[in-house]
Write an enzyme that holds these catalytic residues in place. Structure first.
Site, PDB file in Angstrom:
ATOM      1  NE  ARG A   1     -27.179  17.258  83.410  1.00 17.04           N
ATOM      2  CZ  ARG A   1     -27.953  17.929  83.982  1.00 17.04           C
ATOM      3  NH1 ARG A   1     -29.173  17.630  84.070  1.00 17.04           N
ATOM      4  NH2 ARG A   1     -27.648  19.097  84.673  1.00 17.04           N
TER       5      ARG A   1
ATOM      6  CG  HIS B   1     -68.995   6.766  80.351  1.00 16.03           C
ATOM      7  ND1 HIS B   1     -67.672   7.435  80.101  1.00 16.03           N
ATOM      8  CD2 HIS B   1     -69.628   7.945  79.519  1.00 16.03           C
ATOM      9  CE1 HIS B   1     -67.650   8.209  79.471  1.00 16.03           C
ATOM     10  NE2 HIS B   1     -68.914   8.518  79.135  1.00 16.03           N
TER      11      HIS B   1
HETATM   12  O1  LIG Z   1     -30.123  20.452  85.485  1.00 16.06           O
HETATM   13  C1  LIG Z   1     -30.959  20.503  84.654  1.00 16.06           C
HETATM   14  O2  LIG Z   1     -30.927  19.897  83.656  1.00 16.06           O
HETATM   15  C2  LIG Z   1     -32.300  21.383  85.097  1.00 16.06           C
HETATM   16  C3  LIG Z   1     -32.097  22.176  86.255  1.00 16.06           C
HETATM   17  C4  LIG Z   1     -33.206  22.697  86.718  1.00 16.06           C
HETATM   18  O3  LIG Z   1     -33.902  22.255  87.549  1.00 16.06           O
HETATM   19  C5  LIG Z   1     -34.086  23.753  85.674  1.00 16.06           C
HETATM   20  O4  LIG Z   1     -33.557  24.059  84.751  1.00 16.06           O
HETATM   21  O5  LIG Z   1     -35.185  23.692  86.015  1.00 16.06           O
END
Ligand SMILES: O=C(O)CCC(=O)C(=O)O
Ligand SMILES: CC(=O)SCCNC(=O)CCNC(=O)[C@H](O)C(C)(C)COP(=O)(O)OP(=O)(O)OC[C@H]1O[C@@H](n2cnc3c(N)ncnc32)[C@H](O)[C@@H]1OP(=O)(O)O
Ligand SMILES: [Zn+2]
Length: 415
Positions: A154, A312
């Site tokens: 990712r 309530h």
């Molecule tokens: O890797 C990510 O999508 C988030 C990384 C992270 O912790 C952030 O950008 O706050």
């Protein structure tokens, strides 16, 4: 991917309905990554295993672990959790470097979540002045490496909401063409509003065909709303942590996300997640990081299902849906109808009288309610105080009755 296939023959639905994934989303649980960045977190391997196992049992789709490059122990822990054979896929989160990527793949993870800053702020002050061409080149190189190792990959742009839109869409396109399974949008500083989230995710949905993960920090209190809005705009994966723990005041909390999704997507949520396990997970993590579960926590805050005011209480006693959008029993919890204050009403007291197994007429209950209110005007009442007022009122009624019966009897005898 989305609910599109269910809706295809319905002429009345909007474009928004086609985009929405509120009935089909996955959770990337990051207590063991983002959560380890919380100020008071320290998880030893035993605690990590317990948390990972509980989250797996709860039903999260992915568990994200700290970068193995962080320390030797982090690397060993990552490898150990990969060997547990959990149902959830195990991810680790790394910088966009070949060194980090290699360490991650060597640990045996299912996937690597790669991140690199794309905003001017981060490129200048964190990445030593890299431009977007260099960032993109670095990203492609790392992605290709991870893919060559057979892991899911990712790619996320850090600080997405303060990045230039053209820069963002260009890099997402490039990494999508390089074959990432998911792209990630990260509100690293918690600055995004729901509308900004909807616009960005919807635009991105039109540019890439990969899954879309979102990560929202809660600095301005919008993390849950932003996560939900992202799903409406076509995001597929939501990052959470237990109680929201993470950098600063953290990210979208797992429990709060469940609370948000239940009214919208009840069947889907119940089919995937064991909601009655939530409290135990939160209690465990709260203790591990030495915090209390906040009083106003959705679902598990101590008064989340307590009803106090008379109006309530009456309606709740007749039908809980009047003032509850969530059912406590869905989470293995129970509701509490308060009857010990000056805000109580005779219907709540009647219910308490019944619970105590006492018999009183409605007029008598109204009379004792007035006494409770009088006392409630003077000081806070405990349950025991209120019960005592009810019991002594009841006793006096009976006593009066006995005296009356006695007098009648005597009179009767006399007569
Ligand atoms: O890797 C990510 O999508 C988030 C990384 C992270 O912790 C952030 O950008 O706050
Ligand atoms: C928004 C987020 O939450 S991202 C995730 C944050 N997680 C972590 O930081 C995990 C814990 N971190 C650590 O243990 C350490 O920071 C390490 C091991 C990753 C790096 O430690 P060090 O080498 O001592 O560097 P340090 O932390 O001081 O600085 C970060 C370095 O990574 C670089 N860097 C920062 N982000 C990225 C990135 N996304 N991709 C590639 N390089 C990056 C910085 O430019 C800096 O490089 P430099 O050594 O040339 O100055
Ligand atoms: Zn974060």
């Amino acid at each position: 991917m989305s609910s599109t296939t269910n809706n295809i023959n319905n002429p009345y639905i909007t474009v928004g309905d086609f985009l929405s994934n509120v009935n089909n989303f996955k959770i990337i649980e990051s207590t063991l990554r983002e959560g380890e960045q919380f100020a008071t977190s320290f998880f030893n391997l035993e605690t990590k295993i317990k948390i990972a196992t509980m989250l797996d049992d709860f039903g999260v789709d992915y568990i994200e672990l700290t970068n193995p490059a962080a320390s030797e122990q982090s690397r060993d822990d990552c490898a150990a959790i990969c060997k547990l054979g959990l149902k959830a896929k195990i991810l680790t989160h790394t910088r966009c470097t070949l060194e980090d990527a290699k360490l991650a793949c060597d640990c045996g993870v299912d996937g690597v979540d790669v991140v690199i800053g794309t905003s001017q702020f981060l490129r200048e002050h964190s990445l030593g002045g890299k431009d977007m061409v260099a960032v993109t080149k670095q990203a492609i190189e790392v992605i290709e490496y991870i893919k060559s190792r057979g892991c899911e990959v990712r790619f996320s742009s850090e600080d997405s909401f303060r990045s230039d839109l053209v820069d963002l869409l260009s890099i997402y396109r490039a990494v999508s063409n390089a074959g990432v399974g998911r792209v990630g949008v990260a509100d690293t500083v918690g600055c995004a509003s729901p509308r900004q989230v909807y616009d960005l995710v919807r635009t991105l949905r039109g540019c890439v065909s990969t899954d879309i993960e979102v990560h929202f920090h809660d600095d301005t209190g919008c993390a849950v709303a932003n996560s939900f809005t992202a799903l409406e705009a076509g995001a597929t994966h939501i990052d959470t942590s237990v109680l929201g723990i993470g950098e600063r005041n953290g990210i979208c909390p797992l429990g709060a996300l469940m609370a948000r999704m239940m009214p919208t997507s009840r069947d889907y949520v119940l089919s995937k997640y064991k909601l009655h396990k939530l409290k135990a997970i939160e209690d465990f993590v709260a203790e591990a990081v030495q915090i209390n579960v906040p009083f106003n926590n959705p679902i598990t805050g101590f008064c989340a299902f307590t009803h106090k005011a008379g109006i309530h209480a009456k309606a709740i006693l007749n039908s809980p849906s009047t003032y509850e959008i969530l059912k406590p029993e869905d989470f293995g919890l129970s509701r509490y109808v308060h009857f010990a204050s000056r805000l109580t009403g005779w219907n709540a007291i009647k219910s308490r009288v019944d619970q105590l197994g006492l018999k009183m007429t409605d007029d008598q209950i109204k009379e004792v309610t007035a006494k409770i209110k009088q006392m409630g005007d003077i000081r806070p009442l405990a349950v025991d105080d209120t019960d005592s007022i009810i019991r002594s009122f009841h006793f006096e009624l009976q006593d009066g009755q006995t005296v009356q019966n006695g007098q009648n009897g005597v009179n009767g005898h006399k007569e």
